[in-house]
Design a protein around this motif. Structure first.
Motif, PDB file in Angstrom:
ATOM      1  N   PHE A  42       0.857  -1.181   0.000  1.00 30.42           N
ATOM      2  CA  PHE A  42       0.000   0.000   0.000  1.00 30.42           C
ATOM      3  C   PHE A  42       0.891   1.228   0.000  1.00 30.42           C
ATOM      4  N   LYS A  47      -2.687   3.494   1.708  1.00 25.10           N
ATOM      5  CA  LYS A  47      -2.610   3.305   3.159  1.00 25.10           C
ATOM      6  C   LYS A  47      -3.644   4.177   3.873  1.00 25.10           C
ATOM      7  N   LEU A  50      -7.024   2.502   3.425  1.00 27.09           N
ATOM      8  CA  LEU A  50      -7.059   1.287   4.251  1.00 27.09           C
ATOM      9  C   LEU A  50      -7.299   1.636   5.714  1.00 27.09           C
ATOM     10  N   ARG A  54     -10.336   0.701   8.217  1.00 28.01           N
ATOM     11  CA  ARG A  54     -10.015   0.035   9.482  1.00 28.01           C
ATOM     12  C   ARG A  54     -10.633   0.789  10.677  1.00 28.01           C
TER      13      ARG A  54
ATOM     14  N   GLU B  68       3.236   7.537   5.378  1.00 27.86           N
ATOM     15  CA  GLU B  68       3.061   6.149   5.802  1.00 27.86           C
ATOM     16  C   GLU B  68       2.661   5.253   4.637  1.00 27.86           C
ATOM     17  N   VAL B  69       3.264   4.091   4.584  1.00 26.15           N
ATOM     18  CA  VAL B  69       2.928   3.067   3.593  1.00 26.15           C
ATOM     19  C   VAL B  69       2.781   1.740   4.341  1.00 26.15           C
ATOM     20  N   GLN B  70       2.463   0.682   3.624  1.00 21.82           N
ATOM     21  CA  GLN B  70       2.426  -0.648   4.244  1.00 21.82           C
ATOM     22  C   GLN B  70       2.894  -1.668   3.227  1.00 21.82           C
ATOM     23  N   LEU B  71       4.041  -2.257   3.503  1.00 18.84           N
ATOM     24  CA  LEU B  71       4.612  -3.234   2.567  1.00 18.84           C
ATOM     25  C   LEU B  71       4.141  -4.634   2.908  1.00 18.84           C
TER      26      LEU B  71
END
Lengths: 434, 434
Positions: A42, A47, A50, A54, B68-71
């Motif tokens: 993401f 993000k 998401l 959430r 912010e990201v999410q790997l």
């Protein structure tokens, strides 16, 4: 956020395997990118969306009295051997070994771990009911991962588990969660249906699915035109070939399909295509009995917990919103899911008056905690406009040539309408929209 | 939250392998429980603390301009082969195979994935600098996981990566992150030191560690009494046996240890024990060169990104707070990390006056968004008081026999002082404290 300082790598090219709008637009809009088969990163915009989803899930569950926990993602295989699911979960549950050759799985769901958590910690009927949930990574080793976030291998899921002293109380909580899920999907701005469903590998005595209606949905459901009744075709057709044949038909083909009368109020049934975003199950004592998780009832006798379980596909919802809300130019986010609700576009960054108004409005909206993007890039107007449509901001304030006459335009992404607004009224107008 | 409806399974027994206060009290207080070796579940209280720490980290990073990201947690081994770290990371990086026998790892850190994310998406010096971070699960297959959350295998870590057009700009960001980290640890209420550090397996040219001072810390650091200088002993002693011998000494033993003069201002150096909770590295172009990740400079020439990387042990911080803030009776949470800041204890639940006041005060504080627990259980006063000390609420309002004289007591967990307050003033008194 200033667009010139943001990492939003939009692109004209969609991945060659991207057949669905959500897969194409989420990649092209700089929301997600693929790290491997069924594995997605993401990026900043993705993000934000998401986390918004959430947070809405968390808020509504907390309001309904649920408690958030976080279970270890890597779990010992011994848990699954005790319940008997080590044999039945199949290849989708990925087994791994650590440096000492001990065996673990990447959690695909967590009935066993949650029962172990409650076992011997909740011992009396007086401490029931209890409803625990987590919003955490899951892994299912799909044979053929596809459709972007809709059928990935690693994904974010909310899984909840409730424990009760009686079946009646379990059914009360099951109904409460149905109401809570409806609140969640309504807040997200989705058109959805609740349908009777098959319990599959989870097991149990009754279950309902929540489907976001979309032509591209993998599931076929029937819904009644006159009442609330709906069902996954898996529950009303018994012949697997018939089910597969129906699932392969497109939404248009299904409209010409005849459906013999099976239903509740006698009203006309229709086929629809849906994306499953939630599933709630009445489990009974399947897992508590297998794992010997008991409480003492009023008479001091040990009894296995009555259980129910509740899932929501959190990362799948990011894609489901777009499957239901897009056009040929890109995403159309709902108000509650938009990464930024207002995009201020300075058409010509070299024009001092445009720049000044853009900056002023940006800082004023930021001061009111409005989620606002300022497109301050040195790019052509047409390029920036296409970008805004691809990303799908609900509203774009276009500060362009009309400024000479004291006007700016507000573009509504969903209706594609442009409204001319006096610069003196623009702040008030925006605050009224959002 | 009403204690009678909460899932907070406190216990008298600590796990047999729990030698450290944080391990003992977090398990006994119902914050965490062990799922397997080095694998922990966060129960409701533990999850609240974890999220509070996560939110503070996120807020300060966002304020400093990070995105912010999410790997994906599961990453293809090919990424690690290209950087050369598939060979050097050792057994702590757990390799797994999927159903098609393709190889992956459970991410222990994400330099490679982050470089791949930025490569070909950020192409010009005009789009730099950029600082991306995530707060996500990590896995390191420790040979001997121990000390509860301090040396687990699965843990929550914030890892950030910045990309720059020049070394000067990278060092500017490195310094900004040092300031940002100091803000984070200060907000958490921690006594910490920033020290010169060894770059280890991550590589690079300069690094600093952030240590929470605690007698039980695994690391030995030296700090100057007169200036800001501090260093991990790994950077000032070259003999590994000497380093190991020092690390094995207790805090008390270290105080008698002589330290020959190596330092900056000429002031006296002291040994301290520390828990590493943050580490920032100047990476240079180690990864961008290896993975051929380039941008175009002002002259249109391709150059590898200058990089820095920044880590914070988010779940480790839950334990570090307790290592620094506890007594023989349990946890002493700081204001920013407490799961609930006020605990209202109704001493005798059968007493109508006590009940009425407890309920009134609870609802009034809830209405003001105070994080408040109401201990409405039918248990003895002594039992509930021990429980409150074990959990470590900063303030407990004791509604007991003194109510006959129009008074309640406010117990301060840190100072252990009880203050008698007129019931008419209790709301105002509490609001003044928090």
């Amino acid at each position: 956020m200033r667009r010139s300082r943001a990492f939003i790598p939009t692109t004209k090219e969609a991945p060659s395997d991207a057949t669905l709008p959500s897969h194409q637009f989420l990649v092209r809009g700089g929301f997600i990118n693929q790290q491997g088969a069924g594995l997605y990163n993401f990026m900043p915009l993705g993000k934000i969306v998401l986390e918004k989803i959430r947070n809405i899930v968390k808020e509504e569950l907390d309001n309904a009295g649920c408690n958030e926990v976080q279970l270890s993602f890597v779990t010992p295989i011994s848990l699954w051997e005790r319940s008997g699911r080590a044999d039945t979960m199949g290849k989708e549950m990925l087994r791994i070994s650590d440096r000492h050759q001990n065996d673990f799985v990447l959690s695909p769901t967590n009935e066993e771990a949650m029962v172990e958590l409650v076992k011997n910690r909740v011992t009396s009927y007086k401490d029931l009911p209890i409803n625990l949930y987590q919003i955490n990574t899951k892994f299912r080793d799909e044979a053929r991962p596809r459709y972007g976030l809709l059928r990935g291998r690693e994904f974010l899921m909310k899984d909840g588990y409730s424990f009760h002293a009686s079946q009646e109380d379990m059914i009360r909580e099951f109904n409460l969660m149905e109401v809570t899920y409806k609140k969640i999907f309504t807040r997200l701005g989705l058109d959805f249906r609740v349908v009777e469903a098959d319990s599959g590998a989870i097991g149990g005595t009754g279950s309902k699915e929540f489907h976001v209606l979309a032509d591209s949905g993998e599931d076929t459901i029937v819904v009644c035109k006159s009442c609330d009744y709906g069902a996954n075709i898996e529950t009303i057709f018994t012949n697997e070939e018939e089910i597969d044949a129906l699932n392969e038909k497109s939404y248009e083909e299904l409209q010409t399909q005849e459906l013999s009368d099976k239903c509740v109020c006698g009203g006309e049934l229709n086929f629809k295509k849906g994306i499953e975003v939630g599933h709630i199950f009445q489990l009974g004592d399947k897992y508590s009995s297998a794992l010997e998780a008991n409480f003492s009832d009023e008479n001091g006798k040990p009894k296995p917990f009555e259980m129910a379980t509740f899932g929501i596909g959190v990362s799948r919802l990011v894609a489901a919103v777009i499957e239901q809300n897009h056009d040929e130019n890109g995403c159309i986010w709902t108000k509650e899911t938009a990464p930024y609700i207002v995009n201020i576009m300075i058409s010509n960054i070299k024009d001092e008056a445009q720049n000044t108004l853009g900056e002023e409005l940006y800082l004023k909206l930021l001061g009111e905690n409005v989620e606002v993007m300022l497109d301050d890039r040195k790019e052509r107007f047409g390029f920036k406009m296409k970008d805004a449509e691809l990303i799908g901001f609900p509203y774009t304030v276009i500060i362009g040539k009309e400024l000479d006459n004291g006007h700016v335009q507000v573009y509504n992404r969903k209706t594609q309408e442009k409204t001319s607004i006096n610069t003196g009224d623009i702040y008030k107008h925006i605050m009224g929209l959002i």
